[in-house]
Structure formats: structure tokens, C-alpha cells
Design an enzyme around this catalytic site. Sequence first.
Site, PDB file in Angstrom:
ATOM      1  N   LYS A   1     -52.111 -28.951  92.871  1.00  0.00           N
ATOM      2  CA  LYS A   1     -51.749 -29.368  91.511  1.00  0.00           C
ATOM      3  C   LYS A   1     -51.776 -30.905  91.390  1.00  0.00           C
ATOM      4  O   LYS A   1     -52.256 -31.465  90.398  1.00  0.00           O
ATOM      5  CB  LYS A   1     -50.359 -28.818  91.175  1.00  0.00           C
ATOM      6  CG  LYS A   1     -49.775 -29.296  89.864  1.00  0.00           C
ATOM      7  CD  LYS A   1     -50.572 -28.856  88.672  1.00  0.00           C
ATOM      8  CE  LYS A   1     -50.015 -29.455  87.387  1.00  0.00           C
ATOM      9  NZ  LYS A   1     -50.949 -29.378  86.261  1.00  0.00           N
TER      10      LYS A   1
ATOM     11  N   THR B   1     -44.162 -28.859  88.525  1.00  0.00           N
ATOM     12  CA  THR B   1     -45.051 -29.710  89.327  1.00  0.00           C
ATOM     13  C   THR B   1     -44.183 -30.638  90.166  1.00  0.00           C
ATOM     14  O   THR B   1     -43.517 -31.536  89.631  1.00  0.00           O
ATOM     15  CB  THR B   1     -45.987 -30.545  88.432  1.00  0.00           C
ATOM     16  OG1 THR B   1     -46.717 -29.669  87.584  1.00  0.00           O
ATOM     17  CG2 THR B   1     -46.944 -31.371  89.288  1.00  0.00           C
TER      18      THR B   1
ATOM     19  N   LYS C   1     -45.263 -39.236  86.728  1.00  0.00           N
ATOM     20  CA  LYS C   1     -44.622 -38.633  87.910  1.00  0.00           C
ATOM     21  C   LYS C   1     -45.676 -38.012  88.822  1.00  0.00           C
ATOM     22  O   LYS C   1     -45.643 -38.167  90.044  1.00  0.00           O
ATOM     23  CB  LYS C   1     -43.610 -37.582  87.408  1.00  0.00           C
ATOM     24  CG  LYS C   1     -42.964 -36.694  88.446  1.00  0.00           C
ATOM     25  CD  LYS C   1     -43.504 -35.265  88.442  1.00  0.00           C
ATOM     26  CE  LYS C   1     -43.447 -34.515  87.160  1.00  0.00           C
ATOM     27  NZ  LYS C   1     -44.074 -33.192  87.195  1.00  0.00           N
TER      28      LYS C   1
HETATM   29  N1  LIG Z   1     -46.537 -29.973  79.406  1.00  0.00           N
HETATM   30  C1  LIG Z   1     -47.629 -29.685  80.112  1.00  0.00           C
HETATM   31  O1  LIG Z   1     -48.771 -29.702  79.593  1.00  0.00           O
HETATM   32  C2  LIG Z   1     -47.529 -29.288  81.552  1.00  0.00           C
HETATM   33  C3  LIG Z   1     -46.423 -29.566  82.327  1.00  0.00           C
HETATM   34  N2  LIG Z   1     -46.412 -29.202  83.642  1.00  0.00           N
HETATM   35  C4  LIG Z   1     -45.233 -29.436  84.479  1.00  0.00           C
HETATM   36  O2  LIG Z   1     -44.275 -28.450  84.121  1.00  0.00           O
HETATM   37  C5  LIG Z   1     -42.949 -28.977  84.216  1.00  0.00           C
HETATM   38  C6  LIG Z   1     -42.270 -28.860  82.860  1.00  0.00           C
HETATM   39  O3  LIG Z   1     -43.047 -29.591  81.929  1.00  0.00           O
HETATM   40  P1  LIG Z   1     -42.701 -29.606  80.362  1.00  0.00           P
HETATM   41  O4  LIG Z   1     -42.259 -28.265  79.930  1.00  0.00           O
HETATM   42  O5  LIG Z   1     -43.854 -30.250  79.714  1.00  0.00           O
HETATM   43  O6  LIG Z   1     -41.480 -30.611  80.375  1.00  0.00           O
HETATM   44  P2  LIG Z   1     -40.302 -30.843  79.317  1.00  0.00           P
HETATM   45  O7  LIG Z   1     -39.902 -32.248  79.514  1.00  0.00           O
HETATM   46  O8  LIG Z   1     -40.693 -30.366  77.984  1.00  0.00           O
HETATM   47  O9  LIG Z   1     -39.144 -29.870  79.866  1.00  0.00           O
HETATM   48  C7  LIG Z   1     -38.469 -30.168  81.043  1.00  0.00           C
HETATM   49  C8  LIG Z   1     -37.476 -29.068  81.373  1.00  0.00           C
HETATM   50  O10 LIG Z   1     -36.742 -29.435  82.554  1.00  0.00           O
HETATM   51  C9  LIG Z   1     -35.347 -29.386  82.251  1.00  0.00           C
HETATM   52  N3  LIG Z   1     -34.616 -30.362  83.045  1.00  0.00           N
HETATM   53  C10 LIG Z   1     -34.863 -31.689  83.157  1.00  0.00           C
HETATM   54  N4  LIG Z   1     -33.987 -32.256  84.010  1.00  0.00           N
HETATM   55  C11 LIG Z   1     -33.164 -31.265  84.440  1.00  0.00           C
HETATM   56  C12 LIG Z   1     -32.073 -31.212  85.339  1.00  0.00           C
HETATM   57  N5  LIG Z   1     -31.642 -32.304  85.995  1.00  0.00           N
HETATM   58  N6  LIG Z   1     -31.472 -30.022  85.535  1.00  0.00           N
HETATM   59  C13 LIG Z   1     -31.902 -28.918  84.901  1.00  0.00           C
HETATM   60  N7  LIG Z   1     -32.926 -28.890  84.039  1.00  0.00           N
HETATM   61  C14 LIG Z   1     -33.561 -30.054  83.818  1.00  0.00           C
HETATM   62  C15 LIG Z   1     -35.261 -29.666  80.773  1.00  0.00           C
HETATM   63  O11 LIG Z   1     -34.016 -29.240  80.276  1.00  0.00           O
HETATM   64  P3  LIG Z   1     -33.395 -29.892  78.922  1.00  0.00           P
HETATM   65  O12 LIG Z   1     -34.025 -29.139  77.796  1.00  0.00           O
HETATM   66  O13 LIG Z   1     -31.936 -29.677  79.050  1.00  0.00           O
HETATM   67  O14 LIG Z   1     -33.772 -31.354  78.936  1.00  0.00           O
HETATM   68  C16 LIG Z   1     -36.435 -28.827  80.275  1.00  0.00           C
HETATM   69  O15 LIG Z   1     -36.101 -27.463  80.248  1.00  0.00           O
HETATM   70  C17 LIG Z   1     -43.123 -30.406  84.725  1.00  0.00           C
HETATM   71  O16 LIG Z   1     -43.009 -30.390  86.120  1.00  0.00           O
HETATM   72  C18 LIG Z   1     -44.543 -30.772  84.303  1.00  0.00           C
HETATM   73  O17 LIG Z   1     -45.100 -31.773  85.118  1.00  0.00           O
HETATM   74  C19 LIG Z   1     -47.436 -28.489  84.211  1.00  0.00           C
HETATM   75  C20 LIG Z   1     -48.541 -28.175  83.483  1.00  0.00           C
HETATM   76  C21 LIG Z   1     -48.692 -28.595  82.116  1.00  0.00           C
HETATM   77  O1  LIG Z   2     -49.708 -30.832  84.326  1.00  0.00           O
HETATM   78  C1  LIG Z   2     -50.242 -30.824  83.208  1.00  0.00           C
HETATM   79  C2  LIG Z   2     -51.593 -30.392  83.036  1.00  0.00           C
HETATM   80  C3  LIG Z   2     -52.085 -30.520  81.638  1.00  0.00           C
HETATM   81  C4  LIG Z   2     -53.472 -29.933  81.527  1.00  0.00           C
HETATM   82  O2  LIG Z   2     -53.970 -29.323  82.490  1.00  0.00           O
HETATM   83  O3  LIG Z   2     -54.034 -30.075  80.440  1.00  0.00           O
END
Ligand SMILES: NC(=O)C1=CN([C@@H]2O[C@H](COP(=O)(O)OP(=O)(O)OC[C@H]3O[C@@H](n4cnc5c(N)ncnc54)[C@H](OP(=O)(O)O)[C@@H]3O)[C@@H](O)[C@H]2O)C=CC1
Ligand SMILES: O=CCCC(=O)O
Length: 291
Positions: free
Chosen positions: A170, A95, A238
Site C-alpha cells: 500500500k 494505511t 502520512k
Molecule cells: N480517503 C481515501 O481515499 C483513502 C484513505 N485510506 C486510508 O484509510 C484510513 C482512513 O481514511 P479516511 O476515511 O479517508 O480518513 P478520515 O480522516 O475521514 O477518518 C479517520 C477515522 O479515524 C478515526 N480516528 C482518528 N484518530 C483516532 C483515534 N486516535 N482513535 C480512534 N479513532 C480515530 C476518526 O474518528 P473521528 O471521526 O472521531 O475523528 C475517523 O473515523 C487512513 O489510514 C487513510 O490513509 C486508504 C485508501 C483511500
Molecule cells: O490511500 C488512498 C488511495 C486513494 C486512491 O487510490 O485513489
Amino acid sequence: MEVGFLGLGIMGKAISMNLLRNGFKVTVWNRTLSKCDELVAHGATVGGSPAEVIKKCTITIGMLADPAAALSVVFDKGGVLEQICPGKGYIDMSTVDHETSIKISQAITSKGGHFLEAPVSGSKQPAETGQLVILSAGEKALYDEAISALNVIGKKAFFLGEVGNGAKMKLVVNMIMGCMMNTFSEGLVLAEKSGLDPRTLLDVLDLGGIANPMFKGKGPTMLQSNYAPAFPLKHQQKDMRLALALGDENAVSMPIAAAANEAFKKARSLGLGDNDFSAVFEVVKDLKRSS
Ligand SMILES: NC(=O)C1=CN([C@@H]2O[C@H](COP(=O)(O)OP(=O)(O)OC[C@H]3O[C@@H](n4cnc5c(N)ncnc54)[C@H](OP(=O)(O)O)[C@@H]3O)[C@@H](O)[C@H]2O)C=CC1
Ligand SMILES: O=CCCC(=O)O
């Protein structure tokens, strides 16, 4: 089909596990490499860098924390750009704002590669079970090529046209969600302070016209102060910030979203950023206590 996957956080891990379960060969990379171990135990292979994954796979998906992370994985040393070339596609599911997505798209297509943005609606559990809603935009040919994987990842994939439209859609959805979570929290506090049982409020809400999966799923855990993260609060804040910037750009007044953003910022300042976004309830409870 062999698929590359960059970023094994809450969402990336769940999506790549689901792809493996459904017979895809998956090559993974994560900044913290140890997070690849569990995927390897389920049949994935590991690439030493984003570039290595791109070199190995025709289609690679990224699921990174925020714009800075999404840009870093593409542009930094060992990044996507080093190996992207004609015949290879990159799908960014992170996102981010539309400017970030367009920047990534331009860099990839200038090297002859193909790009699709595909942020998702839905959280950890829908990611595990392939029930996400995919908001894709960019190269339709890559969308068509990747459709077998997208159909495993989501219950519905939208194609929204030019790059940026997926990111904008989104952010609008998550702006609404963040506002709803704040209003819901205020309702729970108001019920309790005025002598009602908030658990009864949950039952009443669930039977009426504003029933929704979020109130139903998060309400009971919020009442137990259980904020195990499905969607980390720092990411919701964010998204509020990026949605408000989109509002600035388009001269759209969003006072409710601005107030919700303040509550999420306050929650982050209290150290709640890694909790589920429903932990904003703690801030709302605090405000009511001190008023
Ligand atoms: N969780 C949710 O319900 C949802 C999340 N999203 C979106 O999806 C994305 C991921 O979310 P989520 O999985 O929850 O987040 P997490 O915080 O669990 O994971 C973040 C990921 O990004 C990596 N990362 C962070 N900073 C860097 C960097 N500088 N360089 C390389 N890799 C990096 C982390 O690596 P490391 O393990 O090394 O920290 C990890 O793999 C976000 O944009 C979020 O807004 C969208 C829908 C639903
Ligand atoms: O970006 C996160 C979305 C979480 C949700 O749709 O429940």
C-alpha cells in the site's frame, strides 16, 4: 454475516454503507459517536466501544486514520484486545507501516484471535461502489472466512503472505501516486505559464500512453480549485512519510518521493491538510509564482 466496523471516516462510512446495502448486518463504532447516526438510519447497530463490537461480532474491520489511531483502537481501554479471543477475527484496513501492523497482529494472536491486514487502493467512490483493491496479508484462514465481505468491498482482493506485506504494498502504491500528483501539478502550471490551455493538456494526456483515472478525475476539479476531500492531504503526507521510512530501512534512495513529501508538508503547513490531496496543486502554483 454480522460484521463489526470501527472508524467511520470518509472510507469507513462508505464501506460500511456498502456492506449494509449488500445485506450484511453491521455493528459500528466511531470515536466521535455522532458519526454513527447515519449508519443507524440505514440499519446498523452501534457498539459503545471497540471491545463491545468485537464481543458482538465474529469478524470486525478497522479503518482508522493513521498508526496512532490504529494502535489506540486496539490497545487502549475499551479496545479490541479486551474481547479478542479464539474464533474472532480483526481485519485492519487502515494505511499504516508494517511495524504497526505486526505489533497489532502479535497482540491479537497472543490472545488466540485472528488477524489480517487489508489496506485498500481506491478512494471514496470505489469504496461506495465496492470497487476497491484489497491488499491483504496475515492469516489466510481469516481471509477465506471473510471473503464474502471482501468481495463486496472490493473488485479484487490480493493475498500477499505474511503480515506487513499488505502495508508495504500500500505504501509503495501511494508513494507513486503522491509523486504523480506533484508532477501532474507541475505540468498543469507549466502548460498555463507557457501560454497553453491546461484543459487541452488534460485532453491530450487522456488520449495518450500516460492516461490514468487520477489525471482524468482530479484534473478538472483542480483547475477549478475544488479540493473537496476524497483522500485527505494529511493522509497522503502520512503515507509519503511512511514510504520514505520504508526506503530508509531498505537503503532505497527516493529523491522524487522526498521532494513530493516536502510539497505535501508545505501544503499541510498552509492549512490544507483536510482538503483533498490534489490541493498540493496550490503549493506548486505558489512555488512557480515566486520563482
Ligand atoms: N480517503 C481515501 O481515499 C483513502 C484513505 N485510506 C486510508 O484509510 C484510513 C482512513 O481514511 P479516511 O476515511 O479517508 O480518513 P478520515 O480522516 O475521514 O477518518 C479517520 C477515522 O479515524 C478515526 N480516528 C482518528 N484518530 C483516532 C483515534 N486516535 N482513535 C480512534 N479513532 C480515530 C476518526 O474518528 P473521528 O471521526 O472521531 O475523528 C475517523 O473515523 C487512513 O489510514 C487513510 O490513509 C486508504 C485508501 C483511500
Ligand atoms: O490511500 C488512498 C488511495 C486513494 C486512491 O487510490 O485513489
